[in-house]
Design a protein around this motif. Sequence first.
Motif, PDB file in Angstrom:
ATOM      1  N   ARG A 464       0.235  52.535 -49.996  1.00  0.00           N
ATOM      2  CA  ARG A 464      -0.456  51.372 -49.448  1.00  0.00           C
ATOM      3  C   ARG A 464       0.498  50.530 -48.599  1.00  0.00           C
ATOM      4  N   ALA A 465       1.744  50.393 -49.068  1.00  0.00           N
ATOM      5  CA  ALA A 465       2.712  49.603 -48.313  1.00  0.00           C
ATOM      6  C   ALA A 465       3.005  50.266 -46.969  1.00  0.00           C
ATOM      7  N   ALA A 466       3.148  51.589 -46.958  1.00  0.00           N
ATOM      8  CA  ALA A 466       3.424  52.288 -45.709  1.00  0.00           C
ATOM      9  C   ALA A 466       2.243  52.183 -44.760  1.00  0.00           C
ATOM     10  N   ALA A 467       1.018  52.328 -45.277  1.00  0.00           N
ATOM     11  CA  ALA A 467      -0.168  52.233 -44.423  1.00  0.00           C
ATOM     12  C   ALA A 467      -0.305  50.835 -43.858  1.00  0.00           C
ATOM     13  N   SER A 468       0.002  49.792 -44.704  1.00  0.00           N
ATOM     14  CA  SER A 468      -0.104  48.412 -44.238  1.00  0.00           C
ATOM     15  C   SER A 468       0.911  48.144 -43.138  1.00  0.00           C
ATOM     16  N   ALA A 469       2.158  48.620 -43.317  1.00  0.00           N
ATOM     17  CA  ALA A 469       3.194  48.391 -42.316  1.00  0.00           C
ATOM     18  C   ALA A 469       2.840  49.068 -40.995  1.00  0.00           C
ATOM     19  N   GLN A 470       2.350  50.319 -41.048  1.00  0.00           N
ATOM     20  CA  GLN A 470       1.982  51.017 -39.827  1.00  0.00           C
ATOM     21  C   GLN A 470       0.752  50.383 -39.181  1.00  0.00           C
ATOM     22  N   GLY A 471      -0.163  49.864 -40.010  1.00  0.00           N
ATOM     23  CA  GLY A 471      -1.335  49.191 -39.463  1.00  0.00           C
ATOM     24  C   GLY A 471      -0.954  47.914 -38.745  1.00  0.00           C
ATOM     25  N   ASP A 472       0.003  47.145 -39.330  1.00  0.00           N
ATOM     26  CA  ASP A 472       0.465  45.924 -38.686  1.00  0.00           C
ATOM     27  C   ASP A 472       1.137  46.231 -37.351  1.00  0.00           C
ATOM     28  N   ALA A 473       1.829  47.399 -37.276  1.00  0.00           N
ATOM     29  CA  ALA A 473       2.521  47.759 -36.039  1.00  0.00           C
ATOM     30  C   ALA A 473       1.559  48.276 -34.985  1.00  0.00           C
ATOM     31  N   ALA A 474       0.344  48.624 -35.372  1.00  0.00           N
ATOM     32  CA  ALA A 474      -0.654  49.126 -34.410  1.00  0.00           C
ATOM     33  C   ALA A 474      -1.939  48.355 -34.601  1.00  0.00           C
ATOM     34  N   PRO A 475      -2.026  47.091 -34.093  1.00  0.00           N
ATOM     35  CA  PRO A 475      -3.232  46.281 -34.302  1.00  0.00           C
ATOM     36  C   PRO A 475      -4.439  46.931 -33.651  1.00  0.00           C
ATOM     37  N   GLY A 476      -5.531  46.812 -34.297  1.00  0.00           N
ATOM     38  CA  GLY A 476      -6.761  47.404 -33.783  1.00  0.00           C
ATOM     39  C   GLY A 476      -6.966  48.836 -34.222  1.00  0.00           C
ATOM     40  N   VAL A 518      -7.177  57.119 -38.602  1.00  0.00           N
ATOM     41  CA  VAL A 518      -6.172  58.061 -39.104  1.00  0.00           C
ATOM     42  C   VAL A 518      -6.327  58.096 -40.614  1.00  0.00           C
ATOM     43  N   GLY A 519      -6.474  59.310 -41.168  1.00  0.00           N
ATOM     44  CA  GLY A 519      -6.704  59.445 -42.598  1.00  0.00           C
ATOM     45  C   GLY A 519      -5.428  59.756 -43.349  1.00  0.00           C
ATOM     46  N   LEU A 520      -5.198  59.046 -44.465  1.00  0.00           N
ATOM     47  CA  LEU A 520      -4.073  59.305 -45.364  1.00  0.00           C
ATOM     48  C   LEU A 520      -4.652  59.629 -46.733  1.00  0.00           C
ATOM     49  N   ARG A 521      -4.433  60.845 -47.185  1.00  0.00           N
ATOM     50  CA  ARG A 521      -5.018  61.295 -48.445  1.00  0.00           C
ATOM     51  C   ARG A 521      -3.918  61.857 -49.335  1.00  0.00           C
ATOM     52  N   ALA A 522      -3.961  61.507 -50.612  1.00  0.00           N
ATOM     53  CA  ALA A 522      -2.999  62.023 -51.598  1.00  0.00           C
ATOM     54  C   ALA A 522      -3.771  62.529 -52.798  1.00  0.00           C
ATOM     55  N   ARG A 523      -3.387  63.692 -53.291  1.00  0.00           N
ATOM     56  CA  ARG A 523      -4.075  64.280 -54.441  1.00  0.00           C
ATOM     57  C   ARG A 523      -3.095  65.182 -55.182  1.00  0.00           C
ATOM     58  N   GLU A 524      -3.460  65.524 -56.396  1.00  0.00           N
ATOM     59  CA  GLU A 524      -2.639  66.431 -57.209  1.00  0.00           C
ATOM     60  C   GLU A 524      -3.265  67.818 -57.184  1.00  0.00           C
ATOM     61  N   GLU A 525      -2.421  68.829 -56.966  1.00  0.00           N
ATOM     62  CA  GLU A 525      -2.880  70.217 -56.939  1.00  0.00           C
ATOM     63  C   GLU A 525      -2.208  70.986 -58.057  1.00  0.00           C
TER      64      GLU A 525
END
Length: 620
Positions: A464-476, A518-525
């Motif tokens: 979540r922190a990484a997605a928030s930081a990248q989102g702040d760097a790319a507004p819109g 842009v989709g970010l998905r994490a799961r256990e396999e």
Amino acid sequence: MMTLPSFLLLAAVMATLWIAARSWTLPAFPGRTDFVLMQLSAAWWSTAVAVESMVPAPADKLFWAEMAWMGIVCTPSLWAFFLWSYTRGELPARWRLVLVTIGLATWAVALTNDAHHLFYTAVRPINSEPGAALVYSHGLLFYAVTIYIYAFMVMSIVVTASGIHRATPAYRTHYLGFLVVMAVPWAANAGYVFGTLTLFDLDPTAFSFLLMDGVFYWLITRRRLFDLLPVARDALLDAVPDPVLVLDGDGTVVEANPAAQALAGAPAAIGRRLADLPGLSALSATADAMPIWGPAKGPGSLPGPVPLTLDCDGALRSFEVTRVPLAVGGGGREVGCLLMLRDVTHRRRAEARLEDTVRRLDLARLEAEERLVAEQEAKRALNGFLSMAAHEFKTPLAIIDGAAQLLLMDAEVKAPGMLPRLEKIRRAVRRQINILETCLADDRLNDPAFALRRDRLALPALLRAAASAQGDAAPGRRIELDLDGCPHWVVGDGPMLELCVHNLLNNALKYSPSGTPVGLRAREEAAADGPWLALSVADQGIGIPDSERNRVFDRFFRASNTGTAAGSGVGLNMVRRIAALHGGTVTVDSRLGEGSIFTLRIPLSQETLCKDGMAEMPAE
């Protein structure tokens, strides 16, 4: 009227013509033309004798006896020419023309015998019966032609006898058979000319030649020597391109092929001592040192080739000299030796050029190694400088970012119009910080002493922190998180894994159009070796060409369709290296013009972390 002699002769003629036709269709062999012409000539001779025995009138018998002279003269001479060509090499065609010319001249003289009686001085029947054979009284030219014919028959015997001496044991019986068969026409003709030997009251020579042709053809075909020819010693020596000399026990040259005579620089090398030949004086000294005239050694004890340099018309040529002893009785007293000189001038020159090339390559290698050491020192210095500069830059950038945050809070109340500019400042600062973090991480990964940290990380919070930081760097832009099935914890190097997520998200945002998520998905396999984390970043961007998909993780590589978008080609390579350090992989599934999905897989078991620093890193 057909008689028994004429029937036998004509049957032999037919067999001879069949042999001639068969001989002409076989693969070419030395003397083939002479062999076929000899058979045709013998067939002509025997046909004339057969017709002579069939006609009843004495005048007709005399005519056919004169007609036979073309075959009588040409058959022995063509036979001798064939044996010479067969054992010693093909004779020029002009000599065959000479033989045929002499045969035609003799034939013309025989047909005009009534005018000069040089062949037959008198002719009479042997008895009073009709068709009786004739008895001929011979003239001077008859005996002269007989001597001419006997000269060629002697030549045939000498050539064949020399073949017996020179042939290998496998072919000596073959040549001996030639010699025995050749004695048949010789004895038949000598008995007819100098005695009273006849066959059915006729000259037996023609029939004996036909018999010899048949036996000879049988000997040849039985040994298949029209396909595999016996090569005489002289022809073999002449064909060898390298010099070959035969020396007697005193060092005198008794045999030399043309290459050796040309090297000797003397027109008549045979019969002279090796030391007296101007071009081979150095060979004499080498031969004395081998030694040449010592006791014969047994098989396998011959000395190896000896190097030798000769001055040939001002040009130095290199040879390898091999000495073969010549002993009497296959291992008895040595009576001489054979010297074989193999010209290795071109090989020696090639070896010298190769040695020079190797020497220059060694010098170039040493120079390259020195330059590599200098380059590595410069690289280490540069990396140290970059690391120092990155650390130094991070402090003022943090101050700028903090000041921008304070101004933002103040501007919300006093100057709302400044908010977009202040946000732009903060995005620029974060972008520079990300670049510095990447440089620092790359520097750390290039350090052989680097080892992973083993932190227990809260994975959802990190994502979540990484997605928030990248989102702040790319507004819109919108980043859609799918954390259903995401593991709560993961063991690994927190900064490195966070950098992987940042690089994957930044790459997706950079190469996908605005307005698309842009989709970010994490799961256990589940897997046979335990649970794995599968982290996928999907975009709807430009995609990657099929031919370049395998290279997308190479260092400094950028796809051909990236255009003017900023980038260095380091981020995805760093993701692959960090994944490998964690015992995992990163893959891409992309369609040109449709988008890409990057999937990072790492095992959740901490035993899979790389335990030897960079030892298990993929080669760069």
